[in-house]
Design a protein around this motif. Structure first.
Motif, PDB file in Angstrom:
ATOM      1  N   GLY A 116       0.911  -1.107  -0.048  1.00 40.57           N
ATOM      2  CA  GLY A 116       0.202  -0.193   0.001  1.00 40.57           C
ATOM      3  C   GLY A 116       0.653   1.507   0.079  1.00 40.57           C
ATOM      4  N   ILE A 117       2.028   1.170  -0.447  1.00 38.53           N
ATOM      5  CA  ILE A 117       2.777   2.261  -0.610  1.00 38.53           C
ATOM      6  C   ILE A 117       2.642   3.003  -1.928  1.00 38.53           C
ATOM      7  N   GLY A 118       2.235   4.508  -1.778  1.00 39.66           N
ATOM      8  CA  GLY A 118       2.130   5.360  -3.022  1.00 39.66           C
ATOM      9  C   GLY A 118       3.174   5.491  -3.683  1.00 39.66           C
ATOM     10  N   ALA A 119       4.398   5.731  -3.304  1.00 43.03           N
ATOM     11  CA  ALA A 119       5.682   5.703  -4.182  1.00 43.03           C
ATOM     12  C   ALA A 119       6.897   5.956  -3.108  1.00 43.03           C
ATOM     13  N   PHE A 120       8.186   5.584  -3.615  1.00 41.46           N
ATOM     14  CA  PHE A 120       9.432   5.669  -2.648  1.00 41.46           C
ATOM     15  C   PHE A 120      10.169   6.241  -3.493  1.00 41.46           C
ATOM     16  N   PHE A 121      11.322   6.824  -2.610  1.00 43.09           N
ATOM     17  CA  PHE A 121      12.617   7.104  -3.502  1.00 43.09           C
ATOM     18  C   PHE A 121      13.632   6.246  -3.258  1.00 43.09           C
ATOM     19  N   ALA A 131      16.336   7.523 -14.928  1.00 44.74           N
ATOM     20  CA  ALA A 131      15.543   8.355 -14.215  1.00 44.74           C
ATOM     21  C   ALA A 131      14.984   9.621 -15.050  1.00 44.74           C
ATOM     22  N   LYS A 132      15.061   9.677 -16.297  1.00 45.03           N
ATOM     23  CA  LYS A 132      14.505  10.550 -17.260  1.00 45.03           C
ATOM     24  C   LYS A 132      13.230  10.843 -17.096  1.00 45.03           C
ATOM     25  N   GLY A 133      12.742  11.911 -16.810  1.00 47.78           N
ATOM     26  CA  GLY A 133      11.318  12.384 -16.729  1.00 47.78           C
ATOM     27  C   GLY A 133      10.670  12.124 -15.164  1.00 47.78           C
ATOM     28  N   LYS A 134      11.638  11.406 -14.393  1.00 45.82           N
ATOM     29  CA  LYS A 134      11.032  11.111 -13.038  1.00 45.82           C
ATOM     30  C   LYS A 134      11.532  12.308 -12.046  1.00 45.82           C
ATOM     31  N   GLU A 135      10.883  12.359 -10.894  1.00 48.15           N
ATOM     32  CA  GLU A 135      10.993  13.320  -9.956  1.00 48.15           C
ATOM     33  C   GLU A 135      12.211  12.831  -9.110  1.00 48.15           C
ATOM     34  N   THR A 136      13.169  13.757  -8.929  1.00 39.11           N
ATOM     35  CA  THR A 136      14.479  13.588  -8.149  1.00 39.11           C
ATOM     36  C   THR A 136      14.269  14.382  -6.874  1.00 39.11           C
ATOM     37  N   ARG A 137      15.098  14.049  -5.617  1.00 36.35           N
ATOM     38  CA  ARG A 137      14.965  14.605  -4.568  1.00 36.35           C
ATOM     39  C   ARG A 137      16.437  14.470  -3.864  1.00 36.35           C
ATOM     40  N   GLU A 138      16.904  15.602  -3.279  1.00 34.81           N
ATOM     41  CA  GLU A 138      18.208  15.282  -2.336  1.00 34.81           C
ATOM     42  C   GLU A 138      17.792  15.158  -0.927  1.00 34.81           C
ATOM     43  N   ASN A 140      19.325  13.748   2.848  1.00 35.21           N
ATOM     44  CA  ASN A 140      20.864  13.730   3.360  1.00 35.21           C
ATOM     45  C   ASN A 140      21.753  13.629   2.643  1.00 35.21           C
ATOM     46  N   GLY A 141      22.066  14.676   1.532  1.00 39.94           N
ATOM     47  CA  GLY A 141      23.069  14.814   0.818  1.00 39.94           C
ATOM     48  C   GLY A 141      23.222  13.799  -0.519  1.00 39.94           C
ATOM     49  N   ARG A 142      22.278  13.008  -0.663  1.00 35.48           N
ATOM     50  CA  ARG A 142      22.288  11.934  -1.615  1.00 35.48           C
ATOM     51  C   ARG A 142      21.193  12.205  -2.599  1.00 35.48           C
ATOM     52  N   GLN A 143      21.411  11.731  -3.926  1.00 32.40           N
ATOM     53  CA  GLN A 143      20.096  12.278  -4.695  1.00 32.40           C
ATOM     54  C   GLN A 143      19.340  11.050  -4.894  1.00 32.40           C
ATOM     55  N   TYR A 144      17.965  10.975  -4.970  1.00 32.47           N
ATOM     56  CA  TYR A 144      17.112   9.851  -5.099  1.00 32.47           C
ATOM     57  C   TYR A 144      16.222  10.008  -6.180  1.00 32.47           C
ATOM     58  N   VAL A 145      15.565   9.128  -6.747  1.00 34.76           N
ATOM     59  CA  VAL A 145      14.483   8.960  -7.773  1.00 34.76           C
ATOM     60  C   VAL A 145      13.289   8.597  -7.190  1.00 34.76           C
ATOM     61  N   LEU A 146      12.044   9.178  -7.761  1.00 29.94           N
ATOM     62  CA  LEU A 146      11.008   8.599  -7.058  1.00 29.94           C
ATOM     63  C   LEU A 146      10.342   7.587  -8.027  1.00 29.94           C
ATOM     64  N   GLU A 147       9.906   6.400  -7.608  1.00 28.80           N
ATOM     65  CA  GLU A 147       9.400   5.415  -8.352  1.00 28.80           C
ATOM     66  C   GLU A 147       8.170   5.106  -7.805  1.00 28.80           C
ATOM     67  N   HIS A 148       7.305   4.524  -8.554  1.00 25.48           N
ATOM     68  CA  HIS A 148       5.907   4.077  -8.277  1.00 25.48           C
ATOM     69  C   HIS A 148       5.702   2.548  -8.238  1.00 25.48           C
ATOM     70  N   PRO A 149       4.753   2.173  -7.545  1.00 28.58           N
ATOM     71  CA  PRO A 149       4.517   0.678  -7.258  1.00 28.58           C
ATOM     72  C   PRO A 149       4.023   0.123  -8.605  1.00 28.58           C
ATOM     73  N   ILE A 150       4.000  -1.302  -8.851  1.00 27.10           N
ATOM     74  CA  ILE A 150       3.901  -2.023 -10.225  1.00 27.10           C
ATOM     75  C   ILE A 150       2.717  -2.824  -9.616  1.00 27.10           C
ATOM     76  N   HIS A 151       1.301  -2.502  -9.867  1.00 25.68           N
ATOM     77  CA  HIS A 151       0.350  -3.380  -9.872  1.00 25.68           C
ATOM     78  C   HIS A 151      -0.114  -4.389 -10.534  1.00 25.68           C
TER      79      HIS A 151
END
Length: 231
Positions: A116-121, A131-138, A140-151
């Motif tokens: 039931g997780i909506g998305a995760f980094f 990672a092209k076209g996906k939201e990214t976020r820093e 704690n000093g590290r870069q992350y990509v937002l991924e969505h569940p596969i239902h």
């Protein structure tokens, strides 16, 4: 009385619809639910999205399903291997769409659907084409990509033993994606080599509880040339 045992593979696959997203267990050739895949071919559903660790081996199993032309898209981690000629031909001719997902991300995206997780980094894939076209976020000093569940609409998995409630035990590496796929699909169909009476399965050894399983069907164990049995 709860009884999830199907009389045949065809009965187990009844109701799989055109356009479904089908999660198919297996890691390489270990734990591939070949009998269920063959049943899906016979059943005739088309315009499918298939999620698997790879894109088929040789001309059997998943490769045979791709060969029918009824798979619109495949989501996997390892699409190209020495014997992935069926996928290669389809992809090069523009007859199948590919979504490439790093293996850890693939497992977590499926698990997230069941949890039931909506998305995760995740840091995996940052700075690459994945990672092209996906939201990214820093964070704690590290870069992350937002991924969505596969239902999944349907999961086809292979287990070693099960009971009529749908509780499942797996054999060694044949376990692989089975448990998370069972969680991430609306309907999970499992093939088993043995059907146990209620109470025979050691509770601590049950990997996938029956709540995640819709139907199970018994299949015969296939002997290999060396005298052993396929996982």
């Amino acid at each position: 009385m709860i009884d999830k045992i199907a009389a045949s593979v065809a009965d187990a696959l009844a109701g799989v619809r055109d356009g479904s997203t089908v999660l198919i267990g297996g890691f390489g050739t270990a734990g591939i639910p070949n009998e269920l895949i063959e049943g899906l071919i016979a059943q005739g559903a088309k315009d499918l999205t298939v999620v698997n660790n790879n894109a088929g081996n040789g001309d059997t199993g998943l490769a045979a399903l791709l060969k029918t032309g009824r798979v619109r898209k495949i989501v996997c981690s390892f699409p190209r291997q020495a014997d992935s000629h069926v996928f290669d031909g389809l992809y090069r001719s523009g007859k199948i769409e590919l979504e490439l997902v790093p293996q850890g991300n693939l497992a977590e995206r499926i698990r997230a659907a069941g949890a039931g997780i909506g998305a995760f980094f995740t840091p995996t894939g940052y700075g690459t084409e994945l990672a092209k076209g996906k939201e990214t976020r820093e964070i704690n000093g590290r870069q992350y990509v937002l991924e969505h569940p596969i239902h999944g609409d349907v999961a086809l998995i292979k287990a070693e033993r099960g009971d009529r409630w749908g509780n499942l035990m797996f054999r060694k590496a044949a376990r692989n994606f089975g448990p998370v796929m069972a969680m991430g699909a609306k309907m999970t169909i499992a093939s088993v080599h043995e059907i146990a009476d209620l109470g025979q399965l050691e509770p601590e050894a049950v990997v996938t509880p029956g709540i995640f399983v819709s139907r199970i069907v018994k299949i015969e164990r296939v002997a290999t040339q060396g005298g052993g049995f396929k996982a």
